[in-house]
Write a protein that holds these residues in place. Structure first.
Motif, PDB file in Angstrom:
ATOM      1  N   UNK A 228      81.931   8.834  53.859  1.00  0.00           N
ATOM      2  CA  UNK A 228      80.677   9.125  53.918  1.00  0.00           C
ATOM      3  C   UNK A 228      80.429   9.844  55.324  1.00  0.00           C
ATOM      4  N   UNK A 229      79.537  10.778  55.336  1.00  0.00           N
ATOM      5  CA  UNK A 229      79.526  11.811  56.312  1.00  0.00           C
ATOM      6  C   UNK A 229      78.427  10.884  57.329  1.00  0.00           C
ATOM      7  N   UNK A 230      78.627  10.979  58.594  1.00  0.00           N
ATOM      8  CA  UNK A 230      77.595  10.406  59.517  1.00  0.00           C
ATOM      9  C   UNK A 230      77.449  11.271  60.680  1.00  0.00           C
ATOM     10  N   UNK A 231      76.489  11.320  61.240  1.00  0.00           N
ATOM     11  CA  UNK A 231      75.949  11.966  62.704  1.00  0.00           C
ATOM     12  C   UNK A 231      75.529  10.776  63.518  1.00  0.00           C
ATOM     13  N   UNK A 232      75.109  11.319  64.696  1.00  0.00           N
ATOM     14  CA  UNK A 232      74.819  10.277  65.841  1.00  0.00           C
ATOM     15  C   UNK A 232      73.846   9.319  64.988  1.00  0.00           C
ATOM     16  N   UNK A 233      73.752   7.930  65.331  1.00  0.00           N
ATOM     17  CA  UNK A 233      72.564   7.034  64.737  1.00  0.00           C
ATOM     18  C   UNK A 233      73.246   5.730  64.496  1.00  0.00           C
ATOM     19  N   UNK A 380      78.459  24.667  60.756  1.00  0.00           N
ATOM     20  CA  UNK A 380      77.308  24.279  60.541  1.00  0.00           C
ATOM     21  C   UNK A 380      77.150  23.403  59.022  1.00  0.00           C
ATOM     22  N   UNK A 381      77.921  23.861  58.156  1.00  0.00           N
ATOM     23  CA  UNK A 381      78.249  23.204  56.845  1.00  0.00           C
ATOM     24  C   UNK A 381      78.575  21.562  57.274  1.00  0.00           C
ATOM     25  N   UNK A 382      79.396  21.354  58.252  1.00  0.00           N
ATOM     26  CA  UNK A 382      79.852  20.286  58.383  1.00  0.00           C
ATOM     27  C   UNK A 382      78.639  19.490  59.059  1.00  0.00           C
ATOM     28  N   UNK A 383      77.867  20.022  59.874  1.00  0.00           N
ATOM     29  CA  UNK A 383      76.821  19.244  60.535  1.00  0.00           C
ATOM     30  C   UNK A 383      75.578  19.059  59.491  1.00  0.00           C
ATOM     31  N   UNK A 384      75.466  19.887  58.382  1.00  0.00           N
ATOM     32  CA  UNK A 384      74.508  19.654  57.268  1.00  0.00           C
ATOM     33  C   UNK A 384      74.991  18.614  56.359  1.00  0.00           C
ATOM     34  N   UNK A 385      76.205  18.370  56.003  1.00  0.00           N
ATOM     35  CA  UNK A 385      76.787  17.326  55.389  1.00  0.00           C
ATOM     36  C   UNK A 385      76.627  15.893  56.302  1.00  0.00           C
ATOM     37  N   UNK A 391      79.950  13.182  51.206  1.00  0.00           N
ATOM     38  CA  UNK A 391      81.168  12.975  51.592  1.00  0.00           C
ATOM     39  C   UNK A 391      81.783  14.342  51.481  1.00  0.00           C
ATOM     40  N   UNK A 392      83.284  14.210  51.762  1.00  0.00           N
ATOM     41  CA  UNK A 392      84.116  15.527  51.702  1.00  0.00           C
ATOM     42  C   UNK A 392      84.084  15.850  50.157  1.00  0.00           C
ATOM     43  N   UNK A 393      84.257  14.875  49.375  1.00  0.00           N
ATOM     44  CA  UNK A 393      84.285  15.306  48.055  1.00  0.00           C
ATOM     45  C   UNK A 393      83.054  16.085  47.481  1.00  0.00           C
ATOM     46  N   UNK A 394      81.826  15.390  47.547  1.00  0.00           N
ATOM     47  CA  UNK A 394      80.534  15.743  47.344  1.00  0.00           C
ATOM     48  C   UNK A 394      80.146  17.190  48.036  1.00  0.00           C
TER      49      UNK A 394
END
Length: 432
Positions: A228-233, A380-385, A391-394
């Motif tokens: 699962x993709x996360x950013x700061x938080x 930018x796609x990575x940051x959006x994800x 997830x990577x698959x999604x």
């Protein structure tokens, strides 16, 4: 595609047939994001595009691993398996191995795997070991071996055949069942101009304040492929005894990642369980960076990974294994495992888990690669994800379906659809 005689009608039939095949592939991939083991075996989700391969007992009998491809195999207790990679004299190379024992298996201190890369003379180019440590229970662990192009070095710099050796170490009292393996081979382009190889003496080693904003629900994945993709938080999940949850965080050049984990309190007992939670950090090539553990007695329990240097190209020249692993930008992986012994003391039910993630520092320009950086960059796609929690698959399926939606219908757009799908699939497989 070669131009065929026979006019527009023949060309149209060829494009339509190829496009139908590509479209079918898209929808199959959407339905089968990754192969999970059968119930009662393992909750780990493997890459659904991984090919089956058989490791050899001898280097000269080994099968080739292709760059950008994932593979599946298994290894016996105290087993040794060889694979082959053909390398040039310009690119860095990485081969990672995720070892996945069956859940609930007994493990002793030091049980684990070693992955090494050798040239034809048996010279070791690089290696890494991964073990279950003092936790005493099995879980997915990952290690990688690297061939690094280095200035003024003559070891493992030549083009030719190299051999990957995967070794499993298990004590006599450890559970003897085979371990499943997920293997991936990646290459990193060389640089047009060699930069500094010395690391700065001073770097920000203080731990930042916890991220603001309060907890947000985001359940972890079941493997690297669907992390699962996360950013700061601050991120809230539920974790079951014996379960491993996977997350990924984009970290750019010049940035640092800080991570801590907290287990919530329980009203059903006060039994102490040592090494109840393990938190691990792995790099974009699935090389191990660091891990920590904490015990649990029913009260809130917190652990935090040690501060590490910012991501930098010159980190690869460090003799410190933690620093050396922070050698490129991309998706960094966090995995949390809850001890199966928690079920004995507190019941077989989920325990509240919170991850706190900080990504500090201003993103900098990366090295002048002599080619596409592939997975070793942040887009930018990575940051959006990361913002959406895909997830990577999604993310892969979303990109493909955008191509399908944009293609529309009609003979003129069939070619666009086919080429678009092929392009997305090829790029994603190369960066997988």
């Amino acid at each position: 595609m070669k131009r065929q005689r026979g006019g527009i009608r023949t060309a149209g039939r060829l494009v339509a047939a190829a496009c139908a095949t590509a479209t079918a592939t898209v929808f199959v991939a959407g339905a089968l994001p990754g192969r999970a083991w059968a119930a009662g075996e393992s909750p780990y989700t493997f890459d659904g595009a991984a090919e089956q391969i058989d490791g050899a007992a001898s280097s000269l009998d080994s099968q080739q691993l292709k760059a950008g491809q994932s593979y599946r195999d298994s290894i016996k207790k105290d087993g040794k398996l060889y694979y082959r990679v053909d390398l040039d004299a310009k690119q860095n190379a990485y081969v990672s191995v995720v070892a996945v024992p069956k859940p609930g298996a007994r493990a002793e201190y030091g049980d684990g795997i070693k992955v090494s890369l050798q040239d034809g003379s048996g010279t070791q180019c690089g290696y890494q070991e991964a073990s279950f440590g003092s936790a005493g229970f099995t879980r997915p662990v990952t290690a990688y071996a690297a061939r690094t192009i280095e200035p003024d070095s003559s070891i493992c710099q030549q083009a030719g055949a190299y051999y990957v050796l995967v070794e499993r170490t298990s004590k006599a009292v450890s559970t003897p069942e085979d371990w499943e393996l997920e293997i991936r081979h990646l290459t990193e382009p060389g640089v047009k101009k060699t930069g500094p190889t010395e690391l700065p003496e001073n770097w920000p080693s203080g731990t930042p304040q916890p991220p603001a904003g309060g907890p947000q629900k985001r359940q972890g994945g079941a493997g690297f492929h669907d992390a699962t993709s996360l950013r700061q938080g601050e991120w809230r999940s539920d974790i079951k005894p014996g379960q491993t949850l996977f997350y990924r965080v984009p970290v750019d050049w010049g940035q640092q990642i800080f991570a801590s984990a907290e287990l919530g309190s329980s009203a059903s007992g006060d039994t102490y369980v040592g090494n109840a939670l393990v938190l691990s950090l792995d790099n974009p090539a699935r090389g191990h960076v660091d891990q920590d553990t904490v015990g649990y007695d029913g009260d809130p329990a917190t652990l935090a990974l040690d501060p590490h240097r910012p991501v930098a190209f010159e980190n690869r020249y460090s003799s410190n294994s933690y620093t050396s692993a922070l050698r490129f930008a991309g998706w960094y992986y966090l995995s949390a495992t809850l001890s199966p012994d928690i079920a004995k003391a507190y019941g077989d039910k989920p325990v509240p888990l919170t991850l706190r993630v900080n990504v500090t520092g201003t993103a900098k320009a990366g090295p002048a690669y002599d080619g596409d950086a592939g997975p070793f960059k942040v887009t930018e796609d990575d940051r959006d994800a990361a913002a959406d929690g895909r997830s990577g698959a999604e993310a892969d399926r979303s990109d493909v379906m955008r191509v399908v939606a944009a293609a529309g219908i009609g003979s003129g757009t069939v070619l666009v659809l086919g080429l678009g799908v092929w392009t997305v699939v090829a790029r994603r497989r190369g960066a997988a």
